[in-house]
Scaffold this motif. Structure first.
Motif, PDB file in Angstrom:
ATOM      1  N   HIS A 199       0.827  -1.213   0.000  1.00 40.97           N
ATOM      2  CA  HIS A 199       0.000   0.000   0.000  1.00 40.97           C
ATOM      3  C   HIS A 199       0.857   1.256   0.000  1.00 40.97           C
ATOM      4  CE1 HIS A 199       0.476   1.079   4.263  1.00 40.97           C
ATOM      5  NE2 HIS A 199       0.088  -0.134   4.634  1.00 40.97           N
ATOM      6  N   SER A 200       0.205   2.386  -0.162  1.00 39.87           N
ATOM      7  CA  SER A 200       0.883   3.652  -0.448  1.00 39.87           C
ATOM      8  C   SER A 200       1.447   4.369   0.772  1.00 39.87           C
ATOM      9  CB  SER A 200      -0.113   4.602  -1.139  1.00 39.87           C
ATOM     10  OG  SER A 200      -1.207   4.880  -0.267  1.00 39.87           O
ATOM     11  N   ASN A 201       1.171   3.886   1.989  1.00 41.53           N
ATOM     12  CA  ASN A 201       1.463   4.700   3.170  1.00 41.53           C
ATOM     13  C   ASN A 201       2.253   3.934   4.229  1.00 41.53           C
ATOM     14  OD1 ASN A 201       1.485   6.521   5.261  1.00 41.53           O
ATOM     15  ND2 ASN A 201      -0.727   6.789   5.359  1.00 41.53           N
ATOM     16  N   PRO A 202       3.586   3.977   4.175  1.00 38.95           N
ATOM     17  CA  PRO A 202       4.386   3.268   5.182  1.00 38.95           C
ATOM     18  C   PRO A 202       4.247   3.844   6.588  1.00 38.95           C
ATOM     19  CG  PRO A 202       5.791   4.596   3.742  1.00 38.95           C
ATOM     20  CD  PRO A 202       4.425   4.612   3.138  1.00 38.95           C
ATOM     21  N   ALA A 203       3.745   5.066   6.708  1.00 33.86           N
ATOM     22  CA  ALA A 203       3.573   5.694   8.023  1.00 33.86           C
ATOM     23  C   ALA A 203       2.145   5.544   8.555  1.00 33.86           C
ATOM     24  CB  ALA A 203       3.940   7.171   7.950  1.00 33.86           C
ATOM     25  N   LEU A 204       1.345   4.686   7.931  1.00 36.24           N
ATOM     26  CA  LEU A 204      -0.062   4.558   8.302  1.00 36.24           C
ATOM     27  C   LEU A 204      -0.250   4.263   9.785  1.00 36.24           C
ATOM     28  CD1 LEU A 204      -3.067   4.381   7.466  1.00 36.24           C
ATOM     29  CD2 LEU A 204      -2.668   1.947   6.979  1.00 36.24           C
ATOM     30  N   ASN A 205       0.457   3.280  10.314  1.00 35.24           N
ATOM     31  CA  ASN A 205       0.265   2.896  11.714  1.00 35.24           C
ATOM     32  C   ASN A 205       0.559   4.052  12.664  1.00 35.24           C
ATOM     33  OD1 ASN A 205      -0.441   0.282  10.982  1.00 35.24           O
ATOM     34  ND2 ASN A 205       1.649  -0.480  11.164  1.00 35.24           N
ATOM     35  N   ASP A 206       1.603   4.802  12.387  1.00 30.17           N
ATOM     36  CA  ASP A 206       1.954   5.941  13.244  1.00 30.17           C
ATOM     37  C   ASP A 206       0.860   7.001  13.227  1.00 30.17           C
ATOM     38  OD1 ASP A 206       4.371   4.756  13.893  1.00 30.17           O
ATOM     39  OD2 ASP A 206       5.483   5.838  12.346  1.00 30.17           O
ATOM     40  N   ARG A 207       0.325   7.289  12.043  1.00 31.37           N
ATOM     41  CA  ARG A 207      -0.716   8.317  11.953  1.00 31.37           C
ATOM     42  C   ARG A 207      -1.993   7.865  12.660  1.00 31.37           C
ATOM     43  NH1 ARG A 207       3.379   9.740   9.989  1.00 31.37           N
ATOM     44  NH2 ARG A 207       3.648  10.033  12.241  1.00 31.37           N
TER      45      ARG A 207
END
Length: 199
Positions: A40-48
């Motif tokens: 998916h496009s967002n490697p920072a998803l979990n942090d956000r």
């Protein structure tokens, strides 16, 4: 004609706003299955997601966790399959609302709209996956029901997509297009920082 409804008056809703709710959409373990979806496009998803949840849990507490249970045999989103379980970064706490849907929109076949109306909620802040599918469907449906909608761009993610002519869109391109389309009419697009800093 462009609707001049609640979306025309949008501001950035924050966690202190008693008429606003955070909706987390389809944040289930199967979204990390690269063989199924691609990266998916967002490697920072979990942090956000963790930032949004920390903020909202310190505010009014109107949090709705939407999950998808597929009726398709063998689907990783089928009830009882590990893929259908919530991601660790988006686990509901006791007392937080869980809505189970079987189609793209969480307003179909559930009591979500009635629950939101009963709690005086008129504004929705959306995060989750995928941006062009369940997030988009939720935003559009909410807009048609006259809820104000904010989509938190960096707390959403998209997957690669094959075009009808056989070309492949990257996950990042799908994300940009999906957000642009939503922002053109159905929702305000914001970042996690913009939402959290209001708190």
């Amino acid at each position: 004609m462009v609707r001049q409804s609640s979306n025309a008056r949008l501001h950035l809703y924050d966690a202190r706003d008693d008429a606003a709710a955070l909706l987390l959409i389809d944040l289930q373990q199967a979204i990390d299955d690269v063989d199924l979806h691609g990266v998916h496009s967002n490697p920072a998803l979990n942090d956000r997601l963790e930032e949004l949840l920390t903020c909202w849990r310190g505010g009014n507490g109107h949090i709705v966790h939407v999950r998808h249970f597929s009726y398709t045999p063998g689907s990783p989103y089928r009830s009882g399959h590990a893929g259908a379980e919530f991601k660790a970064s988006a686990l509901p706490l006791a007392g937080e609302r869980i809505v189970t849907k079987h189609v793209e929109s969480p307003f179909i076949g559930t009591d979500l709209e009635a629950w939101l109306r009963r709690h005086g909620i008129a504004r929705l802040v959306l995060a989750g996956v995928s941006t062009g599918h369940a997030v988009s469907t939720t935003a559009r449906h909410a807009h048609c029901l006259d809820f104000g909608v904010v989509v938190v761009a960096d707390a959403c993610a998209s997957f690669p997509l094959d075009e009808i002519d056989g070309e492949r869109w990257s996950a990042e391109d799908v994300q940009r297009f999906s957000l642009s389309l939503l922002g053109s009419h159905y929702a305000r697009i914001a970042s996690t920082r913009e939402v959290v800093q209001q708190f």
